[in-house]
Design an enzyme around this catalytic site. Structure first.
Site, mmCIF file in Angstrom:
data_model
loop_
_atom_site.group_PDB
_atom_site.id
_atom_site.type_symbol
_atom_site.label_atom_id
_atom_site.label_comp_id
_atom_site.label_asym_id
_atom_site.label_seq_id
_atom_site.Cartn_x
_atom_site.Cartn_y
_atom_site.Cartn_z
ATOM 1 N N GLY A 159 11.600 -15.545 -20.741
ATOM 2 C CA GLY A 159 10.798 -15.322 -21.959
ATOM 3 C C GLY A 159 9.436 -15.991 -21.816
ATOM 4 O O GLY A 159 8.886 -16.068 -20.717
ATOM 5 N N GLU A 170 -1.121 -11.041 6.265
ATOM 6 C CA GLU A 170 -0.620 -10.613 7.599
ATOM 7 C C GLU A 170 -0.501 -9.097 7.654
ATOM 8 O O GLU A 170 0.545 -8.550 8.007
ATOM 9 C CB GLU A 170 0.703 -11.307 7.927
ATOM 10 C CG GLU A 170 0.464 -12.761 8.260
ATOM 11 C CD GLU A 170 1.539 -13.388 9.116
ATOM 12 O OE1 GLU A 170 2.189 -12.668 9.891
ATOM 13 O OE2 GLU A 170 1.692 -14.609 9.020
ATOM 14 N N ILE A 203 -8.474 -18.642 7.493
ATOM 15 C CA ILE A 203 -7.593 -19.102 8.577
ATOM 16 C C ILE A 203 -6.768 -20.309 8.112
ATOM 17 O O ILE A 203 -7.305 -21.329 7.679
ATOM 18 C CB ILE A 203 -8.406 -19.431 9.857
ATOM 19 C CG1 ILE A 203 -9.300 -18.240 10.225
ATOM 20 C CG2 ILE A 203 -7.471 -19.798 11.020
ATOM 21 C CD1 ILE A 203 -8.586 -16.884 10.337
ATOM 22 N N THR A 204 -5.457 -20.161 8.243
ATOM 23 C CA THR A 204 -4.508 -21.167 7.758
ATOM 24 C C THR A 204 -4.427 -22.347 8.724
ATOM 25 O O THR A 204 -4.390 -22.150 9.938
ATOM 26 C CB THR A 204 -3.101 -20.527 7.628
ATOM 27 O OG1 THR A 204 -3.198 -19.427 6.729
ATOM 28 C CG2 THR A 204 -2.078 -21.509 7.100
ATOM 29 N N ARG A 223 20.114 -22.089 -21.273
ATOM 30 C CA ARG A 223 19.390 -21.689 -22.489
ATOM 31 C C ARG A 223 20.359 -21.087 -23.513
ATOM 32 O O ARG A 223 21.046 -20.095 -23.233
ATOM 33 C CB ARG A 223 18.326 -20.650 -22.103
ATOM 34 C CG ARG A 223 17.697 -19.932 -23.266
ATOM 35 C CD ARG A 223 16.479 -20.675 -23.784
ATOM 36 N NE ARG A 223 15.680 -19.800 -24.611
ATOM 37 C CZ ARG A 223 15.471 -20.005 -25.920
ATOM 38 N NH1 ARG A 223 15.999 -21.051 -26.527
ATOM 39 N NH2 ARG A 223 14.707 -19.162 -26.598
ATOM 40 N N THR A 257 -1.943 -5.932 5.034
ATOM 41 C CA THR A 257 -1.478 -5.524 3.693
ATOM 42 C C THR A 257 -0.334 -4.519 3.880
ATOM 43 O O THR A 257 -0.254 -3.834 4.915
ATOM 44 C CB THR A 257 -2.604 -4.847 2.889
ATOM 45 O OG1 THR A 257 -2.993 -3.649 3.571
ATOM 46 C CG2 THR A 257 -3.802 -5.764 2.710
ATOM 47 N N THR A 267 -8.588 -12.447 11.288
ATOM 48 C CA THR A 267 -9.399 -11.880 10.197
ATOM 49 C C THR A 267 -10.863 -12.344 10.269
ATOM 50 O O THR A 267 -11.139 -13.492 10.618
ATOM 51 C CB THR A 267 -8.789 -12.313 8.842
ATOM 52 O OG1 THR A 267 -7.398 -11.990 8.869
ATOM 53 C CG2 THR A 267 -9.446 -11.609 7.677
ATOM 54 N N GLU A 268 -11.752 -11.426 9.926
ATOM 55 C CA GLU A 268 -13.188 -11.754 9.878
ATOM 56 C C GLU A 268 -13.734 -11.344 8.506
ATOM 57 O O GLU A 268 -13.046 -10.665 7.741
ATOM 58 C CB GLU A 268 -13.920 -11.014 11.002
ATOM 59 C CG GLU A 268 -13.422 -11.462 12.360
ATOM 60 C CD GLU A 268 -14.382 -11.133 13.514
ATOM 61 O OE1 GLU A 268 -15.401 -10.454 13.274
ATOM 62 O OE2 GLU A 268 -14.078 -11.569 14.636
ATOM 63 N N GLN A 310 24.664 -9.121 -22.105
ATOM 64 C CA GLN A 310 24.852 -8.122 -21.059
ATOM 65 C C GLN A 310 23.536 -7.726 -20.368
ATOM 66 O O GLN A 310 23.489 -7.505 -19.165
ATOM 67 C CB GLN A 310 25.503 -6.884 -21.662
ATOM 68 C CG GLN A 310 26.546 -6.309 -20.752
ATOM 69 C CD GLN A 310 27.325 -5.200 -21.425
ATOM 70 O OE1 GLN A 310 26.935 -4.688 -22.477
ATOM 71 N NE2 GLN A 310 28.419 -4.829 -20.823
HETATM 72 C C1 FAD Z 1 -2.898 -17.314 2.141
HETATM 73 C C2 FAD Z 1 -3.542 -16.515 3.240
HETATM 74 C C3 FAD Z 1 -3.447 -16.966 4.539
HETATM 75 C C4 FAD Z 1 -4.067 -16.247 5.574
HETATM 76 N N1 FAD Z 1 -3.996 -16.759 6.852
HETATM 77 C C5 FAD Z 1 -4.603 -16.095 7.853
HETATM 78 C C6 FAD Z 1 -4.609 -16.644 9.194
HETATM 79 O O1 FAD Z 1 -4.065 -17.733 9.442
HETATM 80 N N2 FAD Z 1 -5.214 -15.934 10.177
HETATM 81 C C7 FAD Z 1 -5.830 -14.740 9.937
HETATM 82 O O2 FAD Z 1 -6.353 -14.152 10.883
HETATM 83 N N3 FAD Z 1 -5.876 -14.200 8.677
HETATM 84 C C8 FAD Z 1 -5.285 -14.861 7.639
HETATM 85 N N4 FAD Z 1 -5.329 -14.344 6.357
HETATM 86 C C9 FAD Z 1 -6.013 -13.076 6.124
HETATM 87 C C10 FAD Z 1 -5.055 -11.941 5.793
HETATM 88 O O3 FAD Z 1 -4.069 -11.756 6.784
HETATM 89 C C11 FAD Z 1 -5.868 -10.669 5.597
HETATM 90 O O4 FAD Z 1 -6.841 -10.927 4.595
HETATM 91 C C12 FAD Z 1 -4.959 -9.540 5.180
HETATM 92 O O5 FAD Z 1 -4.283 -9.048 6.330
HETATM 93 C C13 FAD Z 1 -5.692 -8.432 4.468
HETATM 94 O O6 FAD Z 1 -6.784 -8.018 5.209
HETATM 95 P P1 FAD Z 1 -8.177 -7.745 4.495
HETATM 96 O O7 FAD Z 1 -8.480 -8.890 3.603
HETATM 97 O O8 FAD Z 1 -9.132 -7.411 5.564
HETATM 98 O O9 FAD Z 1 -7.916 -6.499 3.599
HETATM 99 P P2 FAD Z 1 -8.480 -5.078 3.886
HETATM 100 O O10 FAD Z 1 -7.973 -4.633 5.205
HETATM 101 O O11 FAD Z 1 -9.944 -5.103 3.603
HETATM 102 O O12 FAD Z 1 -7.762 -4.245 2.762
HETATM 103 C C14 FAD Z 1 -8.390 -3.804 1.564
HETATM 104 C C15 FAD Z 1 -7.589 -2.664 1.023
HETATM 105 O O13 FAD Z 1 -7.615 -1.543 1.928
HETATM 106 C C16 FAD Z 1 -6.290 -1.165 2.259
HETATM 107 N N5 FAD Z 1 -6.205 -0.757 3.665
HETATM 108 C C17 FAD Z 1 -6.820 -1.331 4.716
HETATM 109 N N6 FAD Z 1 -6.550 -0.671 5.847
HETATM 110 C C18 FAD Z 1 -5.728 0.352 5.522
HETATM 111 C C19 FAD Z 1 -5.100 1.404 6.250
HETATM 112 N N7 FAD Z 1 -5.274 1.540 7.568
HETATM 113 N N8 FAD Z 1 -4.306 2.267 5.577
HETATM 114 C C20 FAD Z 1 -4.158 2.148 4.237
HETATM 115 N N9 FAD Z 1 -4.743 1.187 3.499
HETATM 116 C C21 FAD Z 1 -5.516 0.304 4.130
HETATM 117 C C22 FAD Z 1 -5.474 -2.417 2.009
HETATM 118 O O14 FAD Z 1 -4.119 -2.117 1.755
HETATM 119 C C23 FAD Z 1 -6.126 -2.990 0.796
HETATM 120 O O15 FAD Z 1 -5.669 -2.345 -0.356
HETATM 121 C C24 FAD Z 1 -4.757 -15.051 5.298
HETATM 122 C C25 FAD Z 1 -4.864 -14.591 3.974
HETATM 123 C C26 FAD Z 1 -4.268 -15.330 2.949
HETATM 124 C C27 FAD Z 1 -4.431 -14.851 1.534
#
Ligand code: FAD
Length: 380
Positions: free
Chosen positions: A337, A361, A155-156, A263, A363, A125-126, A274
């Protein structure tokens, strides 16, 4: 077709749960307050080989396979998904090296990460997003070296020493390739940790690479193979995330059974109403569906030499399990509750953690399009 755990798998499942109950549960308040995993927990996980269950013994792994990995991670995550993440990200990185690293890279980096002495991270991710088409980080070839520059977001585990698999645009081809960088080498730095709303224990950071030099041999696979490396690695990464949110469902289920039994309302336990019974039955039904799907994904990973074959199933499983975790967490709050909204009730934590699954990983919306493409391609 056999829906039965082997004796070894039962033992791994039980050992992981005993460890989580005995060593992680008492430290939950500390993990939440300090946003860090105590060293004794990391040491305990090392002793149990939890950092390398699915990795082959040839490179220092436990060789127990992905089915055992799913079972262990589910149990650890039912107590703390934040702790389970450090295992899953390490195995994610190890799997990428095992599939695509040169013999030299495997021998140099895998044994340390298998013991948990070093902890791997994966950086895709960037700031612009997680889609590979958006990658701006560059890897420019200079003689026998690549020079990497760029910023990676969220990045985790990148605050731990160890190898980082980073995806960058290779200068000669313009394509995305995977490279191994040693964290904290010259030119590597990280931000302050992000202040996230759940999953305490394993912080995530931004990673800055400024003229980081690595040998050309640290590129994974061959030139032009980058997208395949990314897709296959991500497929295995989804086994980890599916297992972790399966653990969230299990935790919600267990909490509801406990609370509804204890509870007393209008003179009788909630379990005798039920409506509450119906909610619990729905949770039980969803847990069964989610767990067999996740266990099956472990089975598919063990059976398929080419991990490219499980891309669709890993996306389907991840979507189902993580969406189900949110639904079940919502029902669990309902059964509790107003108590369910209180910080000192575990279900409030489960609710906050659950929402991470569909967002990370890839969305779930993005994964729907991945699966759609695969299904439509096959139907032609
Ligand atoms: C706790 C945590 C740990 C993480 N660890 C890591 C890591 O170790 N390494 C790493 O690289 N990343 C990591 N991430 C990043 C994470 O994997 C990404 O942020 C995630 O995949 C979402 O990408 P984005 O933020 O770019 O969302 P975006 O891609 O910007 O999404 C924004 C919106 O657009 C929608 N969307 C995007 N593309 C499409 C498409 N083609 N079709 C339909 N809808 C779309 C999405 O569903 C969402 O609603 C981590 C994130 C969290 C929260």
């Amino acid at each position: 077709m056999e829906f039965k755990l082997t004796k070894e798998q039962e033992l791994i499942q039980k050992t992981a749960r005993d460890f989580a109950d005995r060593s992680i549960e008492p430290a939950i308040d500390h993990i939440m307050k300090e946003h860090a995993i105590p060293q004794e927990i990391l040491d305990g996980m090392k002793e149990l080989d939890l950092f390398c269950l699915p990795i082959s013994e040839a490179y220092g792994g436990a060789g127990a396979g992905y089915q055992s990995y799913v079972l262990a991670l589910e149990q650890i995550a039912s107590v703390s998904p934040g702790v389970a993440i450090v295992i899953s990200v390490n195995c994610f990185g190890l799997a990428a090296l095992e599939m695509f690293g040169s013999e030299e890279v495997k021998k140099r980096y895998m044994p340390g990460a298998c013991t948990g002495k070093n902890i791997m991270s994966i950086a895709m991710t960037e700031p612009e997003g997680a889609d590979p088409r958006l990658v701006k980080t560059t890897a420019v070839r200079e003689g026998d070296e690549y020079v990497l520059n760029g910023t990676k977001r969220f990045i985790t585990a990148c605050g731990y020493e160890g190898p980082l698999v980073i995806f960058a645009r290779e200068s000669d081809t313009g394509q995305i390739c995977g490279f191994v960088v040693e964290k904290f080498c010259e030119g590597y730095s990280i931000s302050e940790p992000w202040d996230k709303m759940g999953l305490p224990g394993t912080p995530m950071y931004d990673v800055y690479l400024k003229d980081v030099r690595i040998p050309v041999g640290n590129m994974l696979g061959e030139l032009n193979q980058g997208f395949r490396i990314l897709k296959n690695s991500i497929a295995l990464g989804k086994i980890g995330i599916s297992s972790i949110f399966l653990g969230t469902i299990l935790a919600a289920y267990e909490e509801c059974m406990k609370y509804a039994g204890e509870r007393i309302y209008l003179g009788k336990p909630l379990t005798q109403f039920q409506y509450v019974q119906g909610d619990i039955v729905d949770i039980a039904m969803k847990y069964e569906a989610a767990r067999w799907l996740a266990y099956r994904l472990g089975y598919l990973a063990d059976m398929n030499e080419d991990k490219g074959n499980i891309i669709k199933d890993s996306a389907l499983t991840k979507m189902f399990v993580t969406n189900t975790a949110v639904e079940v967490a919502r029902s669990a709050i309902n059964i509790h509750g107003s108590y369910g909204l209180m910080e000192n009730y575990k279900v409030s934590r489960i609710w906050r953690d659950s929402i991470f699954g569909p967002q990370t990983e890839g969305t779930n919306a993005l994964l729907r399009s991945v699966v759609a493409m695969d299904i439509l391609k096959r139907s032609k």
